[in-house]
Design an enzyme around this catalytic site. Structure first.
Site, PDB file in Angstrom:
ATOM      1  N   LYS A 186      38.028  27.724  11.089  1.00  0.00           N
ATOM      2  CA  LYS A 186      37.483  27.347  12.463  1.00  0.00           C
ATOM      3  C   LYS A 186      36.212  26.634  12.531  1.00  0.00           C
ATOM      4  CE  LYS A 186      38.066  26.896  16.520  1.00  0.00           C
ATOM      5  NZ  LYS A 186      38.114  28.109  18.076  1.00  0.00           N
ATOM      6  N   LYS A 225      26.755  27.838  20.257  1.00  0.00           N
ATOM      7  CA  LYS A 225      26.997  29.139  19.407  1.00  0.00           C
ATOM      8  C   LYS A 225      27.703  28.702  18.404  1.00  0.00           C
ATOM      9  CE  LYS A 225      30.763  30.992  19.998  1.00  0.00           C
ATOM     10  NZ  LYS A 225      32.108  30.843  19.334  1.00  0.00           N
TER      11      LYS A 225
END
Length: 204
Positions: A74, A142
């Site tokens: 991911k 993030k």
């Protein structure tokens, strides 16, 4: 992060529960229509038992191995999404500064050797100046942090990721952190001396 995911799996196993590492890949709109993918890592028999759930949510699933590998996949995917978005913004700013209409340029890019999912998804956002969040810049920051930390842990230099993180940070500081990553184009426009509030209805 892959490291945190592995720690969660260990904590789950200590309670005699089962754990799958199964992040989803796709913008919010893609997920809403089921045009997304799920990366799965962990015990393969547990993954197979959960397959009907994954099939109800996503178009495709990819089993990638031990816990942590799906989270790494991911991060790698989002790294490419981020860099593709920044590259698209840079290409648009170059073309617009030279006199090309942004809408026409996006259509050209869609049919070119540079075509990508991000041209299709974020090109129209950059042209319309409507940066409704498919993924907020603040959230992407993030992910950039996690990518760079994982790169440091593995000994992998990520220079383009670092530059894109800085562009995203500058865009967030300018008050666009709640907007889509496509808003990174506004920072590149400012650096290029382009008018910030160019009309969204510019003729093509």
């Amino acid at each position: 992060s892959p490291e945190l995911t592995r720690r969660l799996a260990e904590a789950t196993a200590a309670k005699e529960l089962e754990f799958l590492d199964a992040p989803m890949s796709g913008t919010s709109v893609m997920v809403e229509r089921g045009d997304c993918a799920i990366f799965i890592a962990g015990d393969r028999s547990r993954a197979e038992a959960c397959q009907p759930i994954f099939d109800a949510i996503a178009r495709k699933t990819h089993y990638v191995g031990d816990v942590g590998m799906a989270s790494l996949a991911k991060l790698a995917t989002n790294l490419l999404v981020g860099l593709n978005t920044a590259a698209l913004a840079e290409a648009l700013v170059l073309g617009v500064k030279g006199g090309l209409a942004p809408g026409a340029l996006v259509e050209i890019l869609k049919e070119s050797a540079g075509a990508s999912k991000m041209v299709d998804v974020r090109g129209p956002l950059m042209v319309s100046r409507h940066f409704d969040a498919q993924m907020k810049i603040d959230l992407f920051l993030k992910d950039f942090k996690l990518m760079l930390e994982e790169g440091f842990r593995l000994g992998v230099p990520l220079p383009m990721t670092s530059v894109t993180q800085q562009l995203a940070t500058a865009t967030a500081v300018a008050g666009r952190g709640e907007e889509d990553l496509a808003a990174i184009v506004t920072t590149l426009e400012r650096l290029a001396g382009l008018e910030q509030d160019r009309p969204s209805k510019r003729k093509n």
